[in-house]
Design a protein around this motif. Structure first.
Motif, short mmCIF file in Angstrom:
data_model
loop_
_atom_site.label_atom_id
_atom_site.label_comp_id
_atom_site.label_asym_id
_atom_site.label_seq_id
_atom_site.Cartn_x
_atom_site.Cartn_y
_atom_site.Cartn_z
N ILE A 174 -27.60 77.93 -14.84
CA ILE A 174 -26.79 79.04 -15.32
C ILE A 174 -27.07 80.20 -14.38
CG2 ILE A 174 -26.25 80.51 -17.30
CD1 ILE A 174 -27.65 78.33 -19.01
N CYS A 175 -26.08 81.06 -14.13
CA CYS A 175 -26.21 82.06 -13.07
C CYS A 175 -27.48 82.89 -13.17
CB CYS A 175 -24.98 82.95 -13.02
SG CYS A 175 -24.72 84.03 -14.46
N SER A 176 -27.70 83.58 -14.29
CA SER A 176 -28.86 84.46 -14.39
C SER A 176 -30.16 83.68 -14.54
CB SER A 176 -28.69 85.43 -15.56
OG SER A 176 -28.35 84.73 -16.74
N SER A 177 -30.09 82.50 -15.15
CA SER A 177 -31.29 81.67 -15.30
C SER A 177 -31.80 81.21 -13.94
CB SER A 177 -31.00 80.45 -16.17
OG SER A 177 -30.67 80.84 -17.48
N LEU A 178 -30.88 80.81 -13.06
CA LEU A 178 -31.28 80.33 -11.75
C LEU A 178 -31.89 81.45 -10.92
CD1 LEU A 178 -31.31 77.94 -9.79
CD2 LEU A 178 -29.07 78.70 -8.97
N VAL A 179 -31.29 82.64 -10.97
CA VAL A 179 -31.84 83.78 -10.23
C VAL A 179 -33.23 84.13 -10.77
CG1 VAL A 179 -31.53 86.21 -9.64
CG2 VAL A 179 -29.55 84.68 -9.67
N ALA A 180 -33.39 84.07 -12.10
CA ALA A 180 -34.69 84.35 -12.69
C ALA A 180 -35.74 83.35 -12.22
CB ALA A 180 -34.59 84.31 -14.22
N GLN A 181 -35.37 82.08 -12.15
CA GLN A 181 -36.32 81.06 -11.68
C GLN A 181 -36.72 81.32 -10.23
OE1 GLN A 181 -35.44 76.81 -12.90
NE2 GLN A 181 -33.58 77.81 -13.66
N PRO A 189 -42.21 89.49 -11.72
CA PRO A 189 -41.76 89.69 -13.11
C PRO A 189 -40.34 90.26 -13.18
CG PRO A 189 -43.12 91.53 -12.44
CD PRO A 189 -43.14 90.56 -11.29
N ILE A 190 -39.67 89.95 -14.27
CA ILE A 190 -38.35 90.54 -14.53
C ILE A 190 -38.45 91.39 -15.79
CG2 ILE A 190 -35.90 90.06 -14.93
CD1 ILE A 190 -36.46 87.34 -13.47
N HIS A 214 -39.41 82.16 -20.72
CA HIS A 214 -38.65 80.99 -20.30
C HIS A 214 -37.35 81.45 -19.65
CE1 HIS A 214 -36.25 77.26 -20.57
NE2 HIS A 214 -37.43 76.70 -20.42
N HIS A 215 -37.02 80.82 -18.51
CA HIS A 215 -35.89 81.30 -17.71
C HIS A 215 -34.56 81.24 -18.46
CE1 HIS A 215 -34.59 77.14 -17.09
NE2 HIS A 215 -35.85 76.85 -16.83
N SER A 216 -34.44 80.37 -19.46
CA SER A 216 -33.15 80.25 -20.14
C SER A 216 -32.82 81.47 -20.99
CB SER A 216 -33.13 78.99 -21.03
OG SER A 216 -34.02 79.15 -22.13
N LEU A 217 -33.80 82.35 -21.21
CA LEU A 217 -33.55 83.54 -22.04
C LEU A 217 -33.11 84.74 -21.22
CD1 LEU A 217 -36.53 83.32 -24.56
CD2 LEU A 217 -34.19 82.53 -24.85
N PHE A 218 -33.01 84.61 -19.91
CA PHE A 218 -32.60 85.73 -19.10
C PHE A 218 -31.08 85.83 -19.01
CE2 PHE A 218 -36.95 85.25 -17.52
CZ PHE A 218 -37.36 86.58 -17.57
N ASP A 222 -30.67 91.86 -17.65
CA ASP A 222 -32.13 91.99 -17.57
C ASP A 222 -32.58 92.51 -16.21
OD1 ASP A 222 -32.47 91.16 -20.15
OD2 ASP A 222 -32.85 89.07 -19.65
N PHE A 223 -31.84 92.18 -15.17
CA PHE A 223 -32.19 92.69 -13.84
C PHE A 223 -31.90 94.19 -13.76
CE2 PHE A 223 -31.36 88.18 -13.37
CZ PHE A 223 -32.48 87.76 -12.69
N ASP A 224 -30.90 94.64 -14.52
CA ASP A 224 -30.56 96.06 -14.59
C ASP A 224 -31.62 96.82 -15.38
OD1 ASP A 224 -29.25 98.48 -14.55
OD2 ASP A 224 -27.57 97.85 -15.79
N LEU A 225 -32.09 96.22 -16.47
CA LEU A 225 -33.06 96.88 -17.36
C LEU A 225 -34.50 96.78 -16.86
CD1 LEU A 225 -31.72 95.71 -20.84
CD2 LEU A 225 -31.33 97.90 -19.72
#
Length: 257
Positions: A174-181, A189-190, A214-218, A222-225
């Protein structure tokens, strides 16, 4: 079993095509000058996008945010594909590379991880590149689609969970999950959970321990905050002088109104 999976995937793909159709009435509020954007971006920057597709409506509702999509800028790390490239995950194409020009008319925000070394930024970009070809996770796409219809009264505290779409299949993303990983791969940290712990039987110490979520919760916002990502605004970063603005005179402004 394989037949049922195939039918599910076909339904998900058809629904995905419908969800990713652009809304023709969408107009950007503050699209950036492409040259200014290119001069500002660095490898490893996160590009948040206010999507104009139908699925963006559901994501914005569930995340209570303007931003519905996240991509990572990898620059010229993809030989033969142009000097200004992004890697992203979308419903139809999975994880793939696109030119920065794709979002020339979009409302965007640049989020930059603070303090990453050049080697770490390259490692984050390489993580994304190595996953090109992965599929998008369609597991709960029907759940997303239903939020486009009469909006259900889902309490805010439960909405993030609605986007935890992870199927457990490492070849889906998922877009944001992959970037978080990608950032977690270099221990960056994010929005970590910050908890107090009891050390050696003593009272609760003031020491804060970062727990990687866990990356699925991003989600994109979240990158903005995040307190660890800088918001980069090209028009300011490249020099801004309000005194150079040519304002319309009052009579012209009334005619325009």
């Amino acid at each position: 079993m394989s037949e049922s999976i195939s039918i599910r995937d076909r339904i998900g793909q058809a629904l995905g095509r419908w969800l990713e159709r652009d809304r023709p009435q969408f107009e950007p509020r503050a699209a950036l000058d492409p040259d200014t954007l290119v001069r500002t971006l660095r490898r490893g920057d996160v590009l948040l996008v206010e999507g104009r597709a139908k699925i963006s409506t559901a994501i914005k509702y569930l995340t209570q945010s303007t931003w519905s999509h996240a991509a990572l800028y990898v620059g010229d790390m993809l030989p033969g594909q142009g000097p200004h490239m992004l890697v992203e995950a979308t419903l139809q194409d999975g994880v793939h590379a696109v030119p920065l020009s794709r979002y020339a008319r979009a409302n965007i925000r640049i989020c930059r991880a603070v303090g990453l070394s050049e080697a770490e930024s390259e490692a984050v970009a390489r993580y994304m590149i190595d996953r090109i070809g992965y599929e998008y996770d369609l597991r709960n796409i029907i759940d997303l689609a239903r939020y486009l219809f009469p909006t259900p009264p889902v309490p805010v505290r439960f909405r993030r969970r609605m986007l935890a779409l992870g199927s457990g299949d490492p070849t889906r993303a998922i877009c944001s999950s992959l970037v978080a990983q990608a950032f977690q791969s270099v221990r960056y940290p994010i929005l970590p959970d910050i908890r107090r712990s009891r050390a050696h039987g003593s009272d609760y110490s003031r020491r804060e321990i970062f727990h990687i979520r866990h990356h699925s919760l991003f989600v994109p916002r979240d990158f903005d905050l995040s307190p660890y990502f800088e918001i980069v605004k090209p028009s300011i970063r490249n020099g801004f002088d309000h005194g150079l603005i040519e304002w319309a005179v009052q009579s012209e402004a009334k005619n325009l109104g």
